[in-house]
Motif scaffolding. Structure first.
Motif, mmCIF file in Angstrom:
data_model
loop_
_atom_site.group_PDB
_atom_site.id
_atom_site.type_symbol
_atom_site.label_atom_id
_atom_site.label_comp_id
_atom_site.label_asym_id
_atom_site.label_seq_id
_atom_site.Cartn_x
_atom_site.Cartn_y
_atom_site.Cartn_z
ATOM 1 N N ASN A 160 0.852 -1.190 0.000
ATOM 2 C CA ASN A 160 0.000 0.000 0.000
ATOM 3 C C ASN A 160 0.890 1.243 0.000
ATOM 4 O O ASN A 160 2.112 1.152 -0.187
ATOM 5 C CB ASN A 160 -0.946 -0.031 1.202
ATOM 6 C CG ASN A 160 -0.191 -0.153 2.528
ATOM 7 O OD1 ASN A 160 1.005 0.129 2.615
ATOM 8 N ND2 ASN A 160 -0.889 -0.560 3.582
ATOM 9 N N ASP A 161 0.306 2.405 0.201
ATOM 10 C CA ASP A 161 1.092 3.642 0.186
ATOM 11 C C ASP A 161 2.248 3.592 1.181
ATOM 12 O O ASP A 161 3.377 4.009 0.870
ATOM 13 C CB ASP A 161 0.201 4.847 0.517
ATOM 14 C CG ASP A 161 -0.834 5.148 -0.554
ATOM 15 O OD1 ASP A 161 -0.743 4.556 -1.648
ATOM 16 O OD2 ASP A 161 -1.731 5.979 -0.296
ATOM 17 N N ALA A 162 1.979 3.079 2.379
ATOM 18 C CA ALA A 162 3.039 3.007 3.396
ATOM 19 C C ALA A 162 4.143 2.060 2.965
ATOM 20 O O ALA A 162 5.335 2.330 3.187
ATOM 21 C CB ALA A 162 2.443 2.567 4.732
ATOM 22 N N GLY A 163 3.780 0.949 2.347
ATOM 23 C CA GLY A 163 4.780 0.014 1.859
ATOM 24 C C GLY A 163 5.643 0.614 0.769
ATOM 25 O O GLY A 163 6.873 0.395 0.731
ATOM 26 N N TYR A 164 5.025 1.382 -0.116
ATOM 27 C CA TYR A 164 5.806 2.020 -1.181
ATOM 28 C C TYR A 164 6.774 3.057 -0.618
ATOM 29 O O TYR A 164 7.881 3.237 -1.136
ATOM 30 C CB TYR A 164 4.870 2.636 -2.220
ATOM 31 C CG TYR A 164 4.223 1.598 -3.117
ATOM 32 C CD1 TYR A 164 4.993 0.646 -3.782
ATOM 33 C CD2 TYR A 164 2.840 1.549 -3.296
ATOM 34 C CE1 TYR A 164 4.415 -0.308 -4.594
ATOM 35 C CE2 TYR A 164 2.251 0.595 -4.110
ATOM 36 C CZ TYR A 164 3.039 -0.335 -4.756
ATOM 37 O OH TYR A 164 2.457 -1.286 -5.561
ATOM 38 N N GLU A 165 6.391 3.720 0.456
ATOM 39 C CA GLU A 165 7.309 4.653 1.113
ATOM 40 C C GLU A 165 8.526 3.912 1.666
ATOM 41 O O GLU A 165 9.661 4.392 1.574
ATOM 42 C CB GLU A 165 6.585 5.399 2.239
ATOM 43 C CG GLU A 165 5.596 6.452 1.782
ATOM 44 C CD GLU A 165 6.281 7.738 1.335
ATOM 45 O OE1 GLU A 165 7.504 7.883 1.532
ATOM 46 O OE2 GLU A 165 5.571 8.607 0.782
ATOM 47 N N VAL A 166 8.296 2.736 2.245
ATOM 48 C CA VAL A 166 9.394 1.933 2.776
ATOM 49 C C VAL A 166 10.325 1.502 1.650
ATOM 50 O O VAL A 166 11.558 1.531 1.794
ATOM 51 C CB VAL A 166 8.840 0.719 3.534
ATOM 52 C CG1 VAL A 166 9.950 -0.275 3.873
ATOM 53 C CG2 VAL A 166 8.133 1.165 4.806
ATOM 54 N N MET A 167 9.784 1.121 0.518
ATOM 55 C CA MET A 167 10.593 0.729 -0.629
ATOM 56 C C MET A 167 11.466 1.898 -1.091
ATOM 57 O O MET A 167 12.672 1.731 -1.363
ATOM 58 C CB MET A 167 9.710 0.247 -1.771
ATOM 59 C CG MET A 167 9.005 -1.064 -1.491
ATOM 60 S SD MET A 167 7.749 -1.475 -2.727
ATOM 61 C CE MET A 167 8.743 -1.621 -4.219
ATOM 62 N N ALA A 168 10.862 3.079 -1.178
ATOM 63 C CA ALA A 168 11.625 4.254 -1.605
ATOM 64 C C ALA A 168 12.737 4.591 -0.621
ATOM 65 O O ALA A 168 13.860 4.930 -1.008
ATOM 66 C CB ALA A 168 10.673 5.453 -1.765
ATOM 67 N N GLU A 169 12.428 4.478 0.664
ATOM 68 C CA GLU A 169 13.445 4.747 1.678
ATOM 69 C C GLU A 169 14.622 3.778 1.544
ATOM 70 O O GLU A 169 15.803 4.166 1.659
ATOM 71 C CB GLU A 169 12.829 4.646 3.072
ATOM 72 C CG GLU A 169 13.813 4.929 4.204
ATOM 73 C CD GLU A 169 13.168 4.805 5.566
ATOM 74 O OE1 GLU A 169 13.824 5.176 6.557
ATOM 75 O OE2 GLU A 169 12.017 4.338 5.655
#
Length: 376
Positions: free
Chosen positions: A361-370
């Motif tokens: 989800n959006d939070a998971g995609y943020e983790v991937m980007a980080e």
């Protein structure tokens, strides 16, 4: 120097995941499409693709401007596009067309709207199935319309538009190459929350999204695009300004054979890790020949999804271990561990799960980007 600021990988016209206009095409209609740029500049140009066309398409008019709400364009920003100095042009079958550059000052993170008018029948349209944002259609020539009221239909796909380039002078773009996880499935539609968007915001670098939902590393698909080892050149290596390639591909090659419920999950041969490793090596080879730094990403956890099974578990573990330990990639981002549930490492952490146990989800995609930003 012009470099790519936004891209979408072309696909064969198909029924798609959601209703779209690719098979019917357009006639005496305008199509308005908004895209979010990852690099700014004072001038822009657009690239159109008809990679899967069997006959030429006449572009009777085109324009670009800053995006406003819905189908509207910000007043005072709309600029007509020309092609070789002319207001109309022919997009060749199986070819592409690049507009002349026009003055339009844009910033990284800003959205622009491209409007195309077709006064003759296009036939089936080369498109990108999953845009996760709305494109609009209206009757007649609406290229000069800023209000958007004439656009009375919408879908979540992009048509013919494959790139927007800006005179950013940047040559440090990061291209993300993958399937639906890269494309942004599971992110909030219309909110630009894909991991490519999050990575551009974190790093300040241009980030190009070359994902196709359902894409396979080793096999072509009528719905999900050409195999990764074939489309890499067109979709990434030929883009101006790219210096880093991030590969996240193979999950569908592993998972499609685990279910017979989806007729579009064909072809679905049962593959071994050695075959996928050979495919990854080919992507590495192509990227290196093009002078790119090539980063490998481990496959995210997908236990509990329709892609999971005993063989999928075995092959995904073997492939991920090769990505981590072989040293063949220039660097590795371990998305599997970044997204895993510590209580069950084969599954996505529930806080990062879109709900199908396959897509973040959006939070998971943020983790991937980080995770990948630490390597850039």
């Amino acid at each position: 120097m012009f470099s790519a600021s936004w891209i979408a990988s072309p696909q064969l016209p198909s029924e798609g995941f959601t209703p779209n206009w690719s098979r019917e095409g357009f006639w005496r209609q305008s199509v308005r499409q908004a895209v979010r740029l990852s690099a700014g500049g004072a001038r822009v140009r657009v690239r159109l693709s008809h990679a899967y066309g069997t006959s030429p398409v006449r572009i009777a008019g085109a324009s670009v401007g800053r995006t406003a709400a819905g189908a509207a364009v910000r007043p005072g920003s709309l600029v007509p596009l020309a092609f070789g100095g002319a207001g109309d042009a022919t997009l060749p079958a199986r070819g592409e067309l690049v507009s002349d550059d026009v003055p339009l000052t844009v910033a990284a993170g800003e959205s622009v709207t491209v409007t195309l008018y077709f006064d003759t029948t296009t036939g089936p349209a080369t498109f990108h199935a999953q845009a996760f944002t709305s494109s609009h259609r209206g009757d007649g020539d609406l290229t000069a319309d800023t209000g958007g009221a004439g656009f009375d239909a919408a879908t979540e796909s992009w048509y013919f538009l494959s790139a927007v380039e800006a005179d950013s002078g940047r040559a440090d773009a990061v291209a993300l190459f993958g399937d639906s996880v890269t494309d942004g499935f599971g992110s909030t539609p219309g909110a630009d929350r894909r991991w490519s968007d999050a990575l551009a915001e974190r790093t300040g670098r241009p980030v190009l999204n070359a994902g196709i939902g359902g894409n396979l590393l080793l096999n072509d698909s009528a719905w999900y695009g050409e195999k990764g080892i074939h489309r890499l050149r067109r979709d990434v290596l030929d883009q101006p300004g790219v210096d880093t390639l991030v590969v996240l591909l193979g999950l569908n090659d592993i998972g499609f054979s685990e279910t017979d419920e989806q007729p579009t999950y064909k072809p679905a041969p049962v593959l071994e890790a050695e075959e996928l490793i050979a495919g990854h090596r080919e992507l590495i080879r192509q990227g290196r020949v093009a002078g790119l730094r090539v980063i490998g990403a481990t496959l995210p956890p997908f236990g509990g999804s329709d892609h999971w099974g005993e063989h999928a578990a075995k092959v995904s573990h073997e492939l991920n271990e090769w990505i981590r330990r072989s040293g063949e990639y220039d660097a590795v981002v371990d998305l599997n561990r970044a997204l895993a549930d510590p209580e069950d490492p084969d599954r996505l952490l529930p806080a990062y799960d879109f709900g199908d146990h396959l897509h973040p989800n959006d939070a998971g995609y943020e983790v991937m980007a980080e995770a990948v930003s630490a390597l850039l």
